[in-house]
Design a protein around this motif. Structure first.
Motif, mmCIF file in Angstrom:
data_model
loop_
_atom_site.group_PDB
_atom_site.id
_atom_site.type_symbol
_atom_site.label_atom_id
_atom_site.label_comp_id
_atom_site.label_asym_id
_atom_site.label_seq_id
_atom_site.Cartn_x
_atom_site.Cartn_y
_atom_site.Cartn_z
ATOM 1 N N CYS A 1 0.823 -1.170 0.086
ATOM 2 C CA CYS A 1 0.027 0.015 -0.033
ATOM 3 C C CYS A 1 0.737 1.225 0.151
ATOM 4 C CB CYS A 1 -0.993 0.318 1.103
ATOM 5 S SG CYS A 1 -2.118 -1.205 0.865
ATOM 6 N N PHE B 1 -9.042 2.862 -0.151
ATOM 7 C CA PHE B 1 -7.929 2.045 0.921
ATOM 8 C C PHE B 1 -8.060 2.630 2.173
ATOM 9 C CE2 PHE B 1 -4.022 3.260 3.015
ATOM 10 C CZ PHE B 1 -3.876 1.858 3.521
ATOM 11 N N ASP C 1 -2.268 -5.072 -0.824
ATOM 12 C CA ASP C 1 -3.690 -5.189 -1.437
ATOM 13 C C ASP C 1 -3.614 -6.135 -2.512
ATOM 14 O OD1 ASP C 1 -5.880 -4.687 -3.258
ATOM 15 O OD2 ASP C 1 -6.176 -2.917 -2.378
#
Length: 296
Positions: A115, A130, A157
């Motif tokens: 991320c 997110f 992710d």
């Protein structure tokens, strides 16, 4: 299905680590990253690639077993709160001295899906989505007895599922607010004479924030400065403050980051001084691989 820990290859990796410690030459190691107190190495095998986080040395089997039980309970409690965690296995070997060296092992995952990377490469729409998922995770998990070190680099992710990576510091407290983890283990890289002083003076500042949502968010936002992502702070503040009982300000984030950076800079300077003492004065191997100077 659980992966099989490559024990023989890990033993060979530890041999290379010991060589690097003795020679101060780490070119034979593929270093994925440095934590504040631990080191992450990439291990390539015939059965795939692994990310191997080397833990501080356990001086006896009892301390290792205490850590193992604490880690297992932490993983169980995170799963109970529906947090997706990368499968993690603990591998160890006992040295001739009776000390135990251990690694937290995970299958290597695509770095481009971290991320902290995606926040650089994706647009604001992805970042906002997110952060909503991030806040949802905190709502489920973080309590006075269960904490998270939730900075952006600790998440990945994968196919739209937010997965937590860094479980090597199990953050749990008992009913009296005491750490379940033996925190002394994570100060062993400091000069011997200063370990208790630093632990007693800094442990509270280091750990308290991870046990309440506001503190976790503040730490996450502060670390965006280190990741050169501070342009996202205003948007994330709007999202977080819609949920927090006490809002966080942009000025508070910047001040937090400066204070946190100073604290870790002091700790790393102490570690480098201890390395100099070991190598130059005592003519002994320094038992840690330290990160290069971090530009914070």
């Amino acid at each position: 299905m659980p992966f099989i820990v490559p024990g023989r290859e890990l033993a060979e990796l530890e041999e290379r680590v010991q060589k690097a410690l003795a020679t101060t030459d780490d070119r034979d190691l593929e270093i994925l990253g440095y934590g504040e107190v631990t080191l992450v190495l990439r291990l390539e095998t015939r059965d795939g690639a692994f990310a191997c986080k080397r833990l501080p040395l356990f001086h006896d089997r009892r301390r290792f077993e205490n850590y193992r039980r604490t880690l297992e309970e932490y993983l169980k409690r995170l799963a109970e709160q529906r947090l997706c965690v990368a499968e993690t296995q603990l591998w160890h070997m006992t040295l001739p001295t009776g000390s135990v060296v251990a690694y937290c092992v995970q299958q290597a995952l695509p770095v481009k899906r971290l991320c902290s990377t995606l926040l650089h490469t994706e647009g604001e729409a992805w970042a906002a989505a997110f952060f909503t998922r991030f806040l949802d995770s905190l709502d489920r998990v973080v309590t006075p007895g269960l904490g998270l070190d939730a900075q952006a680099s600790n998440w990945i992710d994968l196919d739209g599922e937010l997965t937590y990576l860094d479980v090597t510091t199990p953050m749990m407290r008992d009913a009296r607010g005491r750490e379940r983890l033996d925190v002394r283990l994570f100060f062993t890289s400091l000069p011997w004479a200063l370990r208790d002083v630093v632990r007693l003076s800094m442990s509270k500042a280091i750990f308290d924030k991870f046990y309440e949502r506001r503190g976790v968010v503040l730490d996450f936002l502060g670390n965006l400065h280190k990741e050169r992502l501070d342009h996202l702070v205003p948007m994330f503040l709007r999202q977080a403050n819609a949920r927090l009982p006490e809002p966080i300000t942009k000025e508070e984030v910047a001040a937090y980051y400066r204070g946190d950076a100073r604290m870790w800079e002091i700790i790393q300077r102490l570690r480098r001084a201890d390395r100099f003492w070991h190598r130059t004065i005592r003519r002994r191997t320094y038992p840690f691989l330290l990160p290069p100077v971090v530009q914070r």
